[in-house]
Design a protein around this motif. Structure first.
Motif, PDB file in Angstrom:
ATOM      1  N   GLY A   7      10.658   5.572   1.485  1.00 46.11           N
ATOM      2  CA  GLY A   7       9.423   5.582   1.215  1.00 46.11           C
ATOM      3  C   GLY A   7       9.610   6.498   3.365  1.00 46.11           C
ATOM      4  N   ASP A   8       7.389   6.675   3.432  1.00 44.39           N
ATOM      5  CA  ASP A   8       7.854   7.942   4.760  1.00 44.39           C
ATOM      6  C   ASP A   8       7.612   7.010   5.957  1.00 44.39           C
ATOM      7  N   SER A   9       7.518   5.494   6.066  1.00 41.18           N
ATOM      8  CA  SER A   9       8.273   4.469   7.087  1.00 41.18           C
ATOM      9  C   SER A   9       8.402   3.403   6.893  1.00 41.18           C
ATOM     10  N   VAL A  10       8.606   2.569   7.807  1.00 46.74           N
ATOM     11  CA  VAL A  10       8.901   1.601   7.987  1.00 46.74           C
ATOM     12  C   VAL A  10       8.103   0.267   8.697  1.00 46.74           C
ATOM     13  N   ASN A  11       7.109  -0.048   7.842  1.00 50.96           N
ATOM     14  CA  ASN A  11       6.161  -0.902   8.713  1.00 50.96           C
ATOM     15  C   ASN A  11       5.152  -0.556   9.978  1.00 50.96           C
ATOM     16  N   GLY A  12       5.590   0.378   9.601  1.00 55.29           N
ATOM     17  CA  GLY A  12       4.298   0.771  10.717  1.00 55.29           C
ATOM     18  C   GLY A  12       5.407   1.716  11.793  1.00 55.29           C
ATOM     19  N   VAL A  13       6.326   1.955  11.060  1.00 51.50           N
ATOM     20  CA  VAL A  13       7.878   2.086  12.604  1.00 51.50           C
ATOM     21  C   VAL A  13       8.243   4.061  11.937  1.00 51.50           C
ATOM     22  N   GLU A  14       8.306   5.374  12.393  1.00 53.83           N
ATOM     23  CA  GLU A  14       8.362   6.430  12.231  1.00 53.83           C
ATOM     24  C   GLU A  14       9.470   6.782  11.511  1.00 53.83           C
ATOM     25  N   PHE A  15       9.515   7.229  11.226  1.00 48.21           N
ATOM     26  CA  PHE A  15      11.435   7.878  10.622  1.00 48.21           C
ATOM     27  C   PHE A  15      12.491   8.350  11.698  1.00 48.21           C
ATOM     28  N   SER A  16      11.103   8.771  12.500  1.00 48.95           N
ATOM     29  CA  SER A  16      12.149   9.533  13.826  1.00 48.95           C
ATOM     30  C   SER A  16      12.225   8.689  15.217  1.00 48.95           C
ATOM     31  N   ASP A  17      12.409   7.196  14.534  1.00 47.84           N
ATOM     32  CA  ASP A  17      12.553   6.179  15.900  1.00 47.84           C
ATOM     33  C   ASP A  17      13.883   6.341  15.772  1.00 47.84           C
ATOM     34  N   PRO A  18      14.810   6.164  16.853  1.00 46.54           N
ATOM     35  CA  PRO A  18      16.252   5.773  17.162  1.00 46.54           C
ATOM     36  C   PRO A  18      16.983   4.500  16.059  1.00 46.54           C
ATOM     37  N   LYS A  19      15.954   4.069  15.740  1.00 45.03           N
ATOM     38  CA  LYS A  19      16.942   2.823  15.183  1.00 45.03           C
ATOM     39  C   LYS A  19      17.115   3.211  14.609  1.00 45.03           C
ATOM     40  N   PHE A  20      16.615   4.294  13.941  1.00 41.12           N
ATOM     41  CA  PHE A  20      17.376   4.604  11.953  1.00 41.12           C
ATOM     42  C   PHE A  20      17.903   5.505  12.040  1.00 41.12           C
ATOM     43  N   HIS A  21      18.482   6.224  13.627  1.00 36.07           N
ATOM     44  CA  HIS A  21      19.583   6.705  13.383  1.00 36.07           C
ATOM     45  C   HIS A  21      20.260   7.082  12.946  1.00 36.07           C
ATOM     46  N   PRO A  22      21.069   5.340  12.864  1.00 37.00           N
ATOM     47  CA  PRO A  22      22.660   5.332  11.385  1.00 37.00           C
ATOM     48  C   PRO A  22      21.969   5.646  10.526  1.00 37.00           C
TER      49      PRO A  22
END
Length: 372
Positions: free
Chosen positions: A171-186
């Motif tokens: 999508g463009d984000s996940v439940n209000g969390v932006e893709f730049s958030d470190p949680k998505f780095h993996p």
């Protein structure tokens, strides 16, 4: 004088090569001028539509009565997302499209982990099966349970290494969390490792629903391109592209509004430094990151293509239609009508860039073997 109303009353639509109107002048059906096999400068080009959608009823069944609300939005073409092979191939032939790279817009990000994982598993298996049945006509983007990044990493690895899928649609984000958030780095690290692209398809901006209500379907008309603009801007300004320089991202709908006003991004932190994080030191100007992002051509006109090429380069644009939703039912034509493009640039946009991006091998497609 021939008005639109008189044109319709007198059957002019039937005379005009298959053009049919619905409310607000939207073209519901268009007879493409280009036909298969497509040739540019006398050379055969495999046309590859990277923005085409599908759904699987088996995945929706896990949601019970809620399935229809997420898989059948109240828009034209929705039912056709449940692909009937012969019908979809006929539509592709009519659009002069050799191959579709299929994706499923995320509807499971707000579901709990196990249920979302089951939905994604079914979709990836069914999509891989569909693509394997017609490898000359279909490729696919995997679905990912992005609300659980550890699971998404596993899903992406299986999808690419074992199921033959060509990347993932997000999508463009996940439940209000932006893709730049470190949680998505993996997840981004896994995509970079595998060398596969991620297709960003916007989901709108629910927090703006009140302002976007009213006539014109502004939640999509404005909300979707804006959502992509925000997603890409976060990835740029928060250093995600610097952290993952090999990450391949394709942005739907020509990248939203960002390429149309990209130069403003180069001035923002100079004018308002307090609005920028001094700990993030970008390696390039914000506009330079656009030249490492890919954009689909779903921006309708030769002039829009000319401007996008001026901003990002023809090598970063790939063909897109949004089928079966009738945004652009002749996706090849406005590329041919772009007088600003050379034959090589047209061939790249129509399919050669996608062949390289998805590592698509030479295949026999109806009229003969395609070579890279």
């Amino acid at each position: 004088m021939t008005t639109r109303r008189n044109f319709l009353k007198t059957g002019g639509a039937a005379v005009a090569g298959g053009v049919v109107f619905c409310s607000y002048g939207l073209l519901r059906s268009v007879q493409a001028r280009q036909t298969l096999p497509v040739r540019v400068g006398g050379q055969r080009v495999r046309t590859i539509d990277v923005h085409a959608h599908c759904h699987f009823r088996e995945a929706g069944a896990l949601l019970g009565p809620q399935a229809a609300s997420v898989q059948l939005p109240p828009v034209n073409g929705a039912e056709e997302a449940f692909i009937e092979i012969d019908k979809r191939l006929a539509a592709m032939d009519a659009q002069a499209v050799d191959m579709e790279v299929l994706s499923i817009n995320p509807f499971w990000y707000d579901r709990e982990r196990d249920l979302a994982g089951q939905i994604v598993k079914i979709q990836n298996e069914k999509l891989a099966e569909l693509c394997a049945s017609k490898p000359d006509r279909f490729a696919g983007f995997a679905s990912l349970t992005l609300q659980a990044p550890d699971l998404a990493v596993q899903e992406l690895d299986i999808a690419v290494r074992k199921q033959g899928l060509k990347g993932a649609a997000i999508g463009d984000s996940v439940n209000g969390v932006e893709f730049s958030d470190p949680k998505f780095h993996p997840v981004w690290a896994k995509a970079e490792e595998l060398g596969v692209p991620l297709f960003i398809h916007p989901q709108g901006i629910p927090e703006l629903n009140k302002r976007l209500s009213g006539d014109g379907w502004l939640g999509n008309t404005i909300g979707n391109p804006l959502a992509t603009t925000i997603a890409l801007s976060h990835l740029i300004f928060e250093g995600t592209f610097d952290r993952f320089p090999g990450l391949k991202v394709i942005a739907a709908h020509g990248g939203g509004f960002l390429p149309s006003y990209a130069d403003r991004s180069d001035h923002a932190c100079l004018v308002g430094p307090k609005g920028c994080n001094p700990a993030v030191q970008l390696k390039k100007k914000p506009t330079e990151y656009l030249k490492q992002i890919y954009f689909d051509s779903l921006i309708f006109s030769p002039e829009a293509i000319r401007h996008l090429v001026a901003q990002v380069g023809a090598s970063q644009i790939v063909l897109g239609s949004d089928y079966p939703y009738p945004w652009q039912l002749a996706p090849v034509d406005h590329i041919f009508e772009s007088a600003s493009l050379s034959d090589d640039e047209k061939a790249d946009i129509l399919g050669r860039t996608a062949e390289r991006l998805f590592d698509l091998k030479a295949q026999t497609i109806g009229t003969g073997t395609m070579k890279q």
